[in-house]
Design an enzyme around this catalytic site. Sequence first.
Site, short mmCIF file in Angstrom:
data_model
loop_
_atom_site.label_atom_id
_atom_site.label_comp_id
_atom_site.label_asym_id
_atom_site.label_seq_id
_atom_site.Cartn_x
_atom_site.Cartn_y
_atom_site.Cartn_z
N PRO A 23 0.83 -1.21 0.00
CA PRO A 23 0.00 0.00 0.00
C PRO A 23 0.87 1.25 0.00
O PRO A 23 1.84 1.34 0.74
CB PRO A 23 -0.79 -0.12 1.31
CG PRO A 23 -0.69 -1.55 1.72
CD PRO A 23 0.63 -2.03 1.21
N TYR A 184 -0.33 4.54 13.14
CA TYR A 184 -1.74 4.87 13.01
C TYR A 184 -2.52 4.20 14.14
O TYR A 184 -1.95 3.56 15.01
CB TYR A 184 -2.22 4.52 11.61
CG TYR A 184 -1.48 5.34 10.56
CD1 TYR A 184 -1.47 6.73 10.62
CD2 TYR A 184 -0.74 4.73 9.56
CE1 TYR A 184 -0.76 7.49 9.70
CE2 TYR A 184 -0.02 5.48 8.64
CZ TYR A 184 -0.03 6.86 8.71
OH TYR A 184 0.68 7.61 7.81
N ARG A 325 8.50 1.63 -3.33
CA ARG A 325 9.13 2.66 -4.16
C ARG A 325 9.67 2.12 -5.48
O ARG A 325 9.61 2.81 -6.50
CB ARG A 325 10.24 3.36 -3.36
CG ARG A 325 9.71 4.28 -2.27
CD ARG A 325 10.85 4.87 -1.44
NE ARG A 325 10.37 5.82 -0.47
CZ ARG A 325 9.89 5.51 0.74
NH1 ARG A 325 9.80 4.24 1.09
NH2 ARG A 325 9.48 6.45 1.56
#
Length: 358
Positions: A23, A184, A325
């Site tokens: 993700p 998170y 990446r």
Amino acid sequence: MPALFDPITIRDRSIPNRLWVAPMCQYSVTAEDGVPTDWHLMHLGQFAAGGFGLVISEAAAVSPEGRITPQDAGIWNDEQRDAWRRITAFIVEQGAVPGIQLAHAGRKASTFAPWGTDGTGSVPLDQGGWPTVAPSAEAFPGYDVPAALDEAGIDRVVDDFRAAAVRSVDAGFQVVELHAAHGYLLHQFLSPLVNHREDAYGGALEDRARLLLRVVEAVRAVLPDGMPLFIRFSATDWVDDGWDEHQTATVAAWCAERGADFFDISTGGAVGGVRIPLSPGYQVPFAAHIGSTGVDTSAVGLITDAQQAAAIVADGQAEAVMVAREALRDPHFALRAASELGVDVAWPGQYERAKPRG
């Protein structure tokens, strides 16, 4: 040992290879309504055409207040669900498996996007920001102080993840991943550096894990029996006395008992000011450690070439490799990797003329 381009079956879902797209947030919903756009179709679709076996969406917020930025995609309403359908359909048409990462940013929500805006830190309320929540009323450095969730708020979070999972199935996703990493909300509850509660959701490990385990149970209950449930963990906070790979392994086992199938292992993000020792494959040992306890894992982090990815799987360090990446740099990395490794895989007919020969 399996090879990088061997298929893998998780529950009833067969994934054609073990080279997957992690993700990656795009911050590209300019309407700020959480509805994925043409950008998301292009971004995720190119990876499916590029030969990756599993393509996982960016963190999709389970509620408006769960977004990292106003420009995040979401899956808290039916309009968003319907917009995801054409994206999942295209991914399937290319022979890949579409996955979605369900997320709530907690105290790291309501921030300026890292590109396309001039601001930094938390977005003020009068500029479209919103109040944030966390296990404790303590701010991430540079962000606004969140409100500590009460029990009713915790129940709403569980309900939001459950509802988002239902919509994910209806949207055509074939894998659901819960985001319990990178500082998170679910990771915030897990980390003793962030969670300073004194109730049933703080303190001992089983209490800090309580919210995640409730979410796992709630989501598993609404997914089809044959649909895989992944969890992304940060295996360490990179700080002494913080969250670490041993706690991760313990909680992963508890999640597996409740129906989680696979663990996507990353690191960091819970606290600021941390120096992470970056090097090629620097997070692979964490995936290997957690996998050694009897659960299946994927590795991610500065994995940039075919031989490196193949060795991770062939050596049994992880069952699969996530690429981020490098996939942005080369959306057809999987096709190129197959050619470099001498594996004959199907190319899209439109690109067949570019396939290396001999």
